[in-house]
Design a protein around this motif. Sequence first.
Motif, mmCIF file in Angstrom:
data_model
loop_
_atom_site.group_PDB
_atom_site.id
_atom_site.type_symbol
_atom_site.label_atom_id
_atom_site.label_comp_id
_atom_site.label_asym_id
_atom_site.label_seq_id
_atom_site.Cartn_x
_atom_site.Cartn_y
_atom_site.Cartn_z
ATOM 1 N N ALA A 75 38.209 7.688 34.648
ATOM 2 C CA ALA A 75 37.841 8.169 33.292
ATOM 3 C C ALA A 75 36.390 9.041 33.529
ATOM 4 C CB ALA A 75 37.364 6.970 32.550
ATOM 5 N N LEU A 76 35.739 8.606 34.395
ATOM 6 C CA LEU A 76 34.285 9.280 34.723
ATOM 7 C C LEU A 76 34.648 10.960 35.410
ATOM 8 C CD1 LEU A 76 31.114 9.515 35.175
ATOM 9 C CD2 LEU A 76 31.796 8.547 37.518
ATOM 10 N N ILE A 77 35.430 10.725 36.200
ATOM 11 C CA ILE A 77 35.819 12.280 36.669
ATOM 12 C C ILE A 77 36.615 13.079 35.790
ATOM 13 C CG2 ILE A 77 37.187 13.434 38.450
ATOM 14 C CD1 ILE A 77 36.689 11.159 40.460
ATOM 15 N N ILE A 78 37.395 12.626 35.143
ATOM 16 C CA ILE A 78 38.289 13.511 34.177
ATOM 17 C C ILE A 78 36.938 13.790 33.002
ATOM 18 C CG2 ILE A 78 39.669 13.210 31.918
ATOM 19 C CD1 ILE A 78 41.508 11.560 33.904
ATOM 20 N N ALA A 79 36.022 12.840 32.451
ATOM 21 C CA ALA A 79 35.040 13.500 31.712
ATOM 22 C C ALA A 79 34.335 14.368 32.290
ATOM 23 C CB ALA A 79 34.145 12.176 31.227
ATOM 24 N N CYS A 80 33.678 14.203 33.391
ATOM 25 C CA CYS A 80 32.784 15.028 33.871
ATOM 26 C C CYS A 80 33.208 16.530 34.437
ATOM 27 C CB CYS A 80 31.955 14.535 35.126
ATOM 28 S SG CYS A 80 30.901 13.216 34.785
ATOM 29 N N VAL A 81 34.319 16.292 35.298
ATOM 30 C CA VAL A 81 35.072 17.574 35.709
ATOM 31 C C VAL A 81 35.613 18.329 34.686
ATOM 32 C CG1 VAL A 81 36.704 18.432 37.307
ATOM 33 C CG2 VAL A 81 35.126 16.420 38.000
ATOM 34 N N GLY A 82 36.426 17.597 33.978
ATOM 35 C CA GLY A 82 37.316 18.260 32.649
ATOM 36 C C GLY A 82 36.343 19.057 31.697
ATOM 37 N N SER A 83 35.195 18.601 31.485
ATOM 38 C CA SER A 83 34.124 19.056 30.365
ATOM 39 C C SER A 83 33.507 20.128 31.343
ATOM 40 C CB SER A 83 33.064 18.187 30.128
ATOM 41 O OG SER A 83 33.455 17.027 29.538
ATOM 42 N N ALA A 84 33.533 20.328 32.277
ATOM 43 C CA ALA A 84 32.897 21.650 33.058
ATOM 44 C C ALA A 84 34.001 22.722 33.110
ATOM 45 C CB ALA A 84 32.688 21.134 34.495
ATOM 46 N N ILE A 141 27.045 20.241 38.446
ATOM 47 C CA ILE A 141 27.379 19.077 38.438
ATOM 48 C C ILE A 141 28.927 18.890 38.614
ATOM 49 C CG2 ILE A 141 27.115 16.913 37.020
ATOM 50 C CD1 ILE A 141 24.694 17.530 38.398
ATOM 51 N N GLY A 142 29.623 19.583 37.558
ATOM 52 C CA GLY A 142 30.992 19.448 37.279
ATOM 53 C C GLY A 142 31.610 19.797 39.045
ATOM 54 N N GLY A 143 31.201 20.820 39.705
ATOM 55 C CA GLY A 143 31.643 21.264 40.879
ATOM 56 C C GLY A 143 31.282 20.308 41.815
ATOM 57 N N ILE A 144 30.435 19.729 41.791
ATOM 58 C CA ILE A 144 30.054 18.526 42.910
ATOM 59 C C ILE A 144 30.713 17.334 42.921
ATOM 60 C CG2 ILE A 144 28.154 16.992 43.731
ATOM 61 C CD1 ILE A 144 26.118 19.150 42.970
ATOM 62 N N ILE A 145 30.938 17.141 41.256
ATOM 63 C CA ILE A 145 31.804 15.776 41.002
ATOM 64 C C ILE A 145 33.336 16.021 41.315
ATOM 65 C CG2 ILE A 145 32.807 14.238 39.208
ATOM 66 C CD1 ILE A 145 29.731 14.372 37.926
ATOM 67 N N GLY A 146 33.848 17.309 41.237
ATOM 68 C CA GLY A 146 35.090 17.763 41.403
ATOM 69 C C GLY A 146 35.383 17.535 43.158
ATOM 70 N N CYS A 147 34.680 18.211 43.701
ATOM 71 C CA CYS A 147 34.520 18.130 45.353
ATOM 72 C C CYS A 147 34.312 16.416 45.575
ATOM 73 C CB CYS A 147 33.375 18.555 46.119
ATOM 74 S SG CYS A 147 33.350 20.290 45.914
ATOM 75 N N LEU A 148 33.634 15.824 45.079
ATOM 76 C CA LEU A 148 33.554 14.337 45.365
ATOM 77 C C LEU A 148 34.895 13.544 44.994
ATOM 78 C CD1 LEU A 148 29.749 13.287 44.397
ATOM 79 C CD2 LEU A 148 30.974 13.344 46.815
ATOM 80 N N GLY A 149 35.573 13.944 43.841
ATOM 81 C CA GLY A 149 36.701 13.505 43.291
ATOM 82 C C GLY A 149 37.762 13.514 44.412
ATOM 83 N N VAL A 150 37.874 14.830 44.740
ATOM 84 C CA VAL A 150 39.071 15.317 45.859
ATOM 85 C C VAL A 150 38.689 14.552 47.137
ATOM 86 C CG1 VAL A 150 40.010 17.035 47.328
ATOM 87 C CG2 VAL A 150 39.466 17.522 45.040
ATOM 88 N N MET A 151 37.404 13.991 47.573
ATOM 89 C CA MET A 151 37.201 13.476 48.790
ATOM 90 C C MET A 151 37.582 11.978 48.577
ATOM 91 S SD MET A 151 33.911 15.019 50.495
ATOM 92 C CE MET A 151 32.828 15.066 48.975
ATOM 93 N N ILE A 152 36.993 11.528 47.314
ATOM 94 C CA ILE A 152 37.408 9.987 47.183
ATOM 95 C C ILE A 152 38.694 9.608 47.219
ATOM 96 C CG2 ILE A 152 37.299 8.224 45.369
ATOM 97 C CD1 ILE A 152 34.547 9.251 44.668
ATOM 98 N N GLY A 153 39.649 10.614 46.274
ATOM 99 C CA GLY A 153 40.943 10.612 46.255
ATOM 100 C C GLY A 153 41.715 10.528 47.653
ATOM 101 N N VAL A 154 41.747 11.670 48.534
ATOM 102 C CA VAL A 154 42.233 11.719 49.868
ATOM 103 C C VAL A 154 41.617 10.684 50.841
ATOM 104 C CG1 VAL A 154 42.207 13.196 51.645
ATOM 105 C CG2 VAL A 154 42.327 14.161 49.808
#
Length: 199
Positions: A75-84, A141-154
């Motif tokens: 939910a956090l990643i969808i809200a932050c990255v999606g909004s950006a 912020i969206g770009g940083i969270i996007g990168c973190l999201g990929v790193m966390i998922g992988v």
Amino acid sequence: MKTYFSLSTTWAASLIVVWLLVAHALGQSFWMQQSSRDLVAFGAIKGANFRPDDIWRLLVSQWLHVKFPHMLLNALIIACVGSAAEKQTGTIFAPLIGLTGGVLGQYCAVLLEPQGFISGASQAYMSLCGLALVTIRWRSIGGIIGCLGVMIGVGLDVFVSDTGLIKIGHLAGLIFGLLSGLTIRLLKIWNRKDITRHT
């Protein structure tokens, strides 16, 4: 001050609402883990049991989660990255890419991981992250969270899962998001050149 409506934030909030409703329906506390087998009744998928008339589950299953922290992370990643991403691609387009990538990811998991139970919005969030990595500035912020999201998922897939490999659903979602972002970038460049030619 101009207000901005984010469909991705509404989508993220709906994940939390669905979690609470399912927990209530199962008679469980809100932070207790939900069984994959129980979630099948609400729309989760057992890969080997998937039939053509279950196609609706590819979408609905994205709102169902087994673990509370996993749901909150999604939910956090969808809200932050999606909004950006919405600010670059439009309010409708970014969530549409996310959900489409999620459906594609769920279907790939159905085909290639038939013994598994399939649910969750990780495939969709990976799609949004892929879109964001190509369309927004990485230092935002969206770009940083996007990168973190990929790193966390992988990272979770490679270091925590039994296979030691990225899950096919996550990979499919990420690739779909990246390709969608590249398409948008190419169309923008082409439109700019076309405008320049006619001025």
